[in-house]
Motif scaffolding. Structure first.
Motif, PDB file in Angstrom:
ATOM      1  N   ASP A  20     -53.517  64.531  -3.281  1.00 48.36           N
ATOM      2  CA  ASP A  20     -52.061  64.559  -3.386  1.00 48.36           C
ATOM      3  C   ASP A  20     -51.478  64.786  -1.998  1.00 48.36           C
ATOM      4  N   PHE A  21     -50.788  63.782  -1.469  1.00 47.15           N
ATOM      5  CA  PHE A  21     -50.166  63.875  -0.148  1.00 47.15           C
ATOM      6  C   PHE A  21     -48.732  64.363  -0.350  1.00 47.15           C
ATOM      7  N   ARG A  22     -48.413  65.550   0.185  1.00 47.30           N
ATOM      8  CA  ARG A  22     -47.097  66.158  -0.046  1.00 47.30           C
ATOM      9  C   ARG A  22     -46.276  66.219   1.242  1.00 47.30           C
ATOM     10  N   PHE A  23     -44.956  66.087   1.061  1.00 45.20           N
ATOM     11  CA  PHE A  23     -44.015  66.122   2.180  1.00 45.20           C
ATOM     12  C   PHE A  23     -42.644  66.471   1.614  1.00 45.20           C
ATOM     13  N   THR A  24     -41.688  66.745   2.483  1.00 43.07           N
ATOM     14  CA  THR A  24     -40.319  67.018   2.029  1.00 43.07           C
ATOM     15  C   THR A  24     -39.413  65.875   2.425  1.00 43.07           C
ATOM     16  N   ASP A  25     -38.419  65.608   1.577  1.00 44.44           N
ATOM     17  CA  ASP A  25     -37.440  64.564   1.883  1.00 44.44           C
ATOM     18  C   ASP A  25     -36.328  65.157   2.754  1.00 44.44           C
ATOM     19  N   GLY A  48     -53.207  57.276   8.278  1.00 47.12           N
ATOM     20  CA  GLY A  48     -51.972  57.605   7.581  1.00 47.12           C
ATOM     21  C   GLY A  48     -51.781  56.780   6.332  1.00 47.12           C
ATOM     22  N   VAL A  49     -50.767  57.149   5.574  1.00 48.13           N
ATOM     23  CA  VAL A  49     -50.470  56.555   4.280  1.00 48.13           C
ATOM     24  C   VAL A  49     -49.085  55.925   4.344  1.00 48.13           C
ATOM     25  N   MET A  50     -48.997  54.635   4.074  1.00 47.07           N
ATOM     26  CA  MET A  50     -47.692  53.960   4.072  1.00 47.07           C
ATOM     27  C   MET A  50     -46.992  54.220   2.737  1.00 47.07           C
ATOM     28  N   PHE A  51     -45.662  54.338   2.782  1.00 46.58           N
ATOM     29  CA  PHE A  51     -44.887  54.455   1.550  1.00 46.58           C
ATOM     30  C   PHE A  51     -43.498  53.874   1.763  1.00 46.58           C
ATOM     31  N   ASP A  52     -42.808  53.635   0.664  1.00 44.99           N
ATOM     32  CA  ASP A  52     -41.485  53.036   0.676  1.00 44.99           C
ATOM     33  C   ASP A  52     -40.431  54.136   0.713  1.00 44.99           C
ATOM     34  N   ASP A  66     -39.965  51.079   5.384  1.00 42.68           N
ATOM     35  CA  ASP A  66     -41.375  51.411   5.596  1.00 42.68           C
ATOM     36  C   ASP A  66     -41.499  52.726   6.358  1.00 42.68           C
ATOM     37  N   MET A  67     -42.262  53.639   5.769  1.00 40.91           N
ATOM     38  CA  MET A  67     -42.499  54.941   6.382  1.00 40.91           C
ATOM     39  C   MET A  67     -43.987  55.242   6.312  1.00 40.91           C
ATOM     40  N   MET A  68     -44.433  56.202   7.106  1.00 35.82           N
ATOM     41  CA  MET A  68     -45.843  56.567   7.126  1.00 35.82           C
ATOM     42  C   MET A  68     -45.990  58.079   6.976  1.00 35.82           C
ATOM     43  N   GLU A  95     -42.307  57.243  11.676  1.00 31.29           N
ATOM     44  CA  GLU A  95     -41.898  55.845  11.699  1.00 31.29           C
ATOM     45  C   GLU A  95     -43.156  55.033  11.986  1.00 31.29           C
ATOM     46  N   PRO A  96     -43.478  54.020  11.187  1.00 28.67           N
ATOM     47  CA  PRO A  96     -44.749  53.309  11.362  1.00 28.67           C
ATOM     48  C   PRO A  96     -44.826  52.477  12.641  1.00 28.67           C
TER      49      PRO A  96
END
Length: 140
Positions: A20-25, A48-52, A66-68, A95-96
């Motif tokens: 589970d990769f966790r982060f804050t918005d 790293g893990v790319m996400f929308d 696109d974010m990483m 930023e990717p």
């Protein structure tokens, strides 16, 4: 042994099913991406893990979404509340296209990172929740 190697060892040792990769918005709310353990490798953790980013309120427009997530493998901890054995890794948002992977300014996770790192013990067990480290006051 590198932190990514320790994560891979934890996965094998505890028969982890999900990472589970966790982060804050930008509003400070916890977000996460869960990946099945089959997708996890040392390269995956290092790259790293790319996400929308447009799927998270207040983050990015659809045309620039696109974010990483760059995992901080030193924060890996088993989730004691998950139904399936899960490993939690806290991440920095990058930023990717940035070749240096400098985290964007103004993100809650980047603002709180220095105080949280200052409160971490040099040795000994880690706290079981991020709440206890987030609320700790660094020693002066």
């Amino acid at each position: 042994m590198s932190d990514t190697a320790k994560v891979m060892e934890l996965i094998k040792e505890h028969d982890v099913k999900y990472v589970d990769f966790r982060f804050t918005d930008p509003r400070g709310k916890w977000q996460h991406l869960a990946h099945h353990v089959r997708t996890i490798s040392e390269d995956f953790l290092n790259e790293g893990v790319m996400f929308d980013g447009s799927s998270i309120a207040g983050w990015k427009a659809i045309n620039d979404s696109d974010m990483m997530l760059v995992p901080d493998c030193s924060t890996a901890v088993l989730d004691p509340f998950a139904a399936q054995t899960s490993l939690v890794i806290f991440c920095d948002v990058h930023e990717p296209l940035s070749r240096t992977h400098v985290p964007p300014l103004g993100r809650p996770s980047n603002i709180s990172r220095p105080p949280v790192l200052a409160t971490r013990p040099i040795s000994g067990p880690r706290p079981n929740s991020s709440f206890s480290t987030m609320c700790a006051i660094p020693a002066r």
